[in-house]
Design a protein around this motif. Structure first.
Motif, short mmCIF file in Angstrom:
data_model
loop_
_atom_site.label_atom_id
_atom_site.label_comp_id
_atom_site.label_asym_id
_atom_site.label_seq_id
_atom_site.Cartn_x
_atom_site.Cartn_y
_atom_site.Cartn_z
N GLY A 1 -10.84 -2.55 2.86
CA GLY A 1 -10.13 -1.29 2.74
C GLY A 1 -8.72 -1.34 3.28
O GLY A 1 -7.98 -0.36 3.20
N ALA A 2 -8.31 -2.49 3.78
CA ALA A 2 -6.96 -2.61 4.35
C ALA A 2 -6.05 -3.30 3.35
O ALA A 2 -6.49 -4.01 2.46
CB ALA A 2 -7.00 -3.40 5.64
N GLY A 3 -4.76 -3.10 3.54
CA GLY A 3 -3.78 -3.81 2.74
C GLY A 3 -3.68 -5.24 3.23
O GLY A 3 -4.31 -5.64 4.21
N LEU A 4 -2.87 -6.04 2.55
CA LEU A 4 -2.76 -7.46 2.88
C LEU A 4 -2.33 -7.69 4.32
O LEU A 4 -2.92 -8.49 5.04
CB LEU A 4 -1.78 -8.12 1.92
N ASP A 5 -1.29 -6.99 4.76
CA ASP A 5 -0.79 -7.21 6.11
C ASP A 5 -1.84 -6.87 7.15
O ASP A 5 -2.02 -7.59 8.14
CB ASP A 5 0.48 -6.39 6.35
N ASP A 6 -2.55 -5.74 6.95
CA ASP A 6 -3.58 -5.36 7.90
C ASP A 6 -4.73 -6.35 7.88
O ASP A 6 -5.32 -6.67 8.92
CB ASP A 6 -4.11 -3.95 7.57
N VAL B 1 -1.77 -12.11 -5.73
CA VAL B 1 -2.92 -11.20 -5.85
C VAL B 1 -3.88 -11.45 -4.70
O VAL B 1 -3.91 -12.54 -4.12
CB VAL B 1 -3.66 -11.38 -7.19
N LEU B 2 -4.68 -10.43 -4.39
CA LEU B 2 -5.69 -10.57 -3.35
C LEU B 2 -7.00 -11.06 -3.93
O LEU B 2 -7.32 -10.74 -5.09
CB LEU B 2 -5.93 -9.22 -2.67
N GLY C 1 -6.25 -1.35 -0.13
CA GLY C 1 -6.06 -0.08 0.53
C GLY C 1 -5.14 0.84 -0.25
O GLY C 1 -4.31 0.40 -1.06
N GLU C 2 -5.28 2.12 -0.02
CA GLU C 2 -4.43 3.09 -0.70
C GLU C 2 -2.99 2.98 -0.20
O GLU C 2 -2.74 2.69 0.96
CB GLU C 2 -4.96 4.51 -0.45
N GLY C 3 -2.07 3.23 -1.11
CA GLY C 3 -0.66 3.23 -0.74
C GLY C 3 -0.05 1.86 -0.58
O GLY C 3 1.05 1.72 -0.03
#
Length: 258
Positions: free
Chosen positions: A210-215, A165-166, A173-175
């Motif tokens: 607003g970014a996903g984990l990788d970003d 989990v973050l 982020g979306e998607g």
């Protein structure tokens, strides 16, 4: 004298095994790992080279909506740690009233061999202190000391990643498949797509919002803490042994598993 002819398939396999064995000896892996990888390259667990994990001290694993069962010897350890006498029936009753919400006693009535389930207070383990830390950390039960290296979370890569989990201060982020911790689903911030997040540094990366984990981690500092396979296996086996010892199969199949 009996002449034994080896199967043709085995003869063909010998050069292949020798080549892989020599290659394994030449690389930098520990000796036993080299042997395993040369003989059975397709049977190795996904954590063969270790797992990137580091406890963030968030205390959320102590707030999951679930049970924590103490084995008889763990009950004694916690009682002694708190100043109770494990050999005194009255002292054991006092401990039970203060910290235990369920008990499984053996058929012979020997309460010193009971398994005890800890109480929860305000949605958390009764031993989680106001600062979000374990007040019995030095004698915490096997269930806690082996997390997240439980058999159920190490059965495959997907199960391990699903437990990730973050931190709450990173917006999902979306998607993406990322998620935050919740009492019903749980999760561990120390697991993050095969990498460890240093939650203290995340606030420095406003562009991660607003970014996903990788970003979020692409340009940020990466804090790596590899837990080696040997330690993973030891903890997994300890958790499995602990769970198998529990005497009530119905509970193990419904509300408590490791």
């Amino acid at each position: 004298t009996t002449l034994t002819i080896m199967p043709r398939e085995f003869l063909f396999a010998v050069p292949f095994l020798l080549v892989h064995y020599c290659y394994a000896l030449a690389n930098a892996k520990p000796f036993l790992r080299r042997i395993r990888s040369s003989i059975a390259p397709f049977s190795l667990p996904f954590y063969e080279d270790g797992l990137d994990f580091s406890c963030t001290g968030c205390g959320k694993c102590c707030k999951v909506d679930g049970d924590v069962w103490l084995a008889p010897e763990e009950v004694d350890n916690v009682m002694n740690h708190l100043g109770y006498s494990d050999s005194n029936a009255s002292s054991r009753d006092d401990f039970r009233k203060a910290y235990v919400r369920a008990e499984v006693a053996p058929s012979d009535g020997d309460q010193s061999q009971s398994w005890m389930c800890l109480k929860r207070e305000e949605g958390a383990c009764v031993f989680l202190d106001p600062l979000g830390k374990c007040s019995i950390y030095d004698v915490r039960p096997v269930q806690c000391s082996t997390y997240p290296f439980w058999p159920s979370l190490l059965k495959n890569q997907e199960a391990w990643d699903d437990e990730s989990v973050l931190p709450d201060d990173i917006t999902i982020g979306e998607g993406t498949d990322d998620r935050h911790w919740s009492p019903d689903l749980g999760g561990c911030e120390g697991i993050a797509a095969g990498r460890t997040i240093d939650s203290k540094n995340q606030l420095e990366y406003g562009n991660a919002k607003g970014a996903g984990l990788d970003d979020a981690l692409e340009d940020g500092p990466e804090v790596s803490s590899i837990v080696e396979r040997e330690e993973i296996v030891l903890k997994m086996k300890a958790a499995k042994k602990h769970w198998k010892r529990f005497p009530v199969q119905e509970i193990k199949e419904s509300t408590w598993y490791l």
